[in-house]
Structure formats: structure tokens, C-alpha cells
Motif scaffolding. Structure first.
Motif, short mmCIF file in Angstrom:
data_model
loop_
_atom_site.label_atom_id
_atom_site.label_comp_id
_atom_site.label_asym_id
_atom_site.label_seq_id
_atom_site.Cartn_x
_atom_site.Cartn_y
_atom_site.Cartn_z
N HIS A 7 0.85 -1.32 0.13
CA HIS A 7 -0.19 0.04 0.04
C HIS A 7 0.83 1.11 -0.01
CE1 HIS A 7 -3.21 2.72 0.97
NE2 HIS A 7 -2.51 3.08 1.92
N THR A 11 -0.27 1.74 -3.98
CA THR A 11 -1.48 2.54 -4.16
C THR A 11 -1.44 3.98 -3.51
OG1 THR A 11 -2.40 0.25 -3.26
CG2 THR A 11 -3.70 2.28 -2.94
N GLU A 15 -2.49 7.45 -5.45
CA GLU A 15 -3.50 8.13 -5.04
C GLU A 15 -3.00 9.47 -5.01
OE1 GLU A 15 -5.87 4.87 -2.31
OE2 GLU A 15 -4.46 6.37 -1.53
N GLN A 23 -3.91 -0.68 -7.71
CA GLN A 23 -4.98 -1.45 -7.31
C GLN A 23 -5.27 -2.38 -8.40
OE1 GLN A 23 -8.30 0.28 -5.37
NE2 GLN A 23 -7.17 2.29 -5.33
N GLU A 25 -8.09 -3.57 -10.04
CA GLU A 25 -9.50 -3.10 -10.34
C GLU A 25 -9.61 -2.75 -11.63
OE1 GLU A 25 -11.89 -3.17 -8.11
OE2 GLU A 25 -10.62 -3.38 -6.26
N TYR A 28 -7.93 0.44 -13.94
CA TYR A 28 -6.49 0.78 -13.37
C TYR A 28 -5.61 -0.11 -14.36
CZ TYR A 28 -8.22 2.47 -9.15
OH TYR A 28 -8.74 3.63 -8.05
#
Length: 86
Positions: A7, A11, A15, A23, A25, A28
Motif C-alpha cells: 500500500h 497504492t 492516489e 490497485q 481493479e 487501473y
């Protein structure tokens, strides 16, 4: 733990920079690294030793934008990524 490290190193920076990374997802970028944490070893040596870019051990697969950049430990020279300028 490994999950926190992931993270903090993928991640969270994504962000902060507003990037679609970090991520697994839909929507992405598919940037993935498969590694064996017990076998990872940096083999690079200082430039004056002759191997500054020696590949590491324990990282058999790397995907950049869904394309294998390293496949079974072999660099593929796919150039599927792009430069991120901030």
C-alpha cells in the motif's frame, strides 16, 4: 506486514499523484510484480565493478500495462510503459 508495504509503495503514491495505478481493479493500469520474498536478491554492482544493471533474483514476472516486461525471469524489452512526469 507485506500488505502495508504494498500500500505504501504503490497504492498511496498513485492516489497522491492521481494515477490509475496501485490497485487490481477495472480501469487501473495492470502493473504487477510477482516475487518470491525469500529469494529476492539485488545482483547489481557499482558501475566500476562492471554490472550496474545485473537483473535481480526472485522476480520471475513483471507486467507493465498488462504486458509482460519480464517473463520467467527474462527481460522482454516490450517498452509497454510510459514516463510519468509530475
Amino acid at each position: 506486514p507485506l500488505e502495508l508495504l504494498s500500500h505504501l509503495m504503490s497504492t498511496r503514491p498513485a492516489e497522491i499523484l492521481g494515477l490509475a495505478k496501485g490497485q487490481l481493479e477495472p480501469g487501473y493500469d495492470a502493473d504487477l510484480v510477482l516475487f518470491d520474498r525469500d529469494a529476492v536478491r539485488d545482483n547489481a554492482k557499482m558501475p566500476d565493478k562492471g554490472e550496474p544493471d545485473a537483473p535481480p533474483d526472485g522476480i520471475p514476472y513483471v507486467m507493465v500495462n498488462g504486458v509482460f516486461a519480464v517473463d520467467d525471469g527474462v527481460f522482454q524489452n516490450t517498452r509497454s510503459g510510459s514516463v510519468i512526469r509530475y
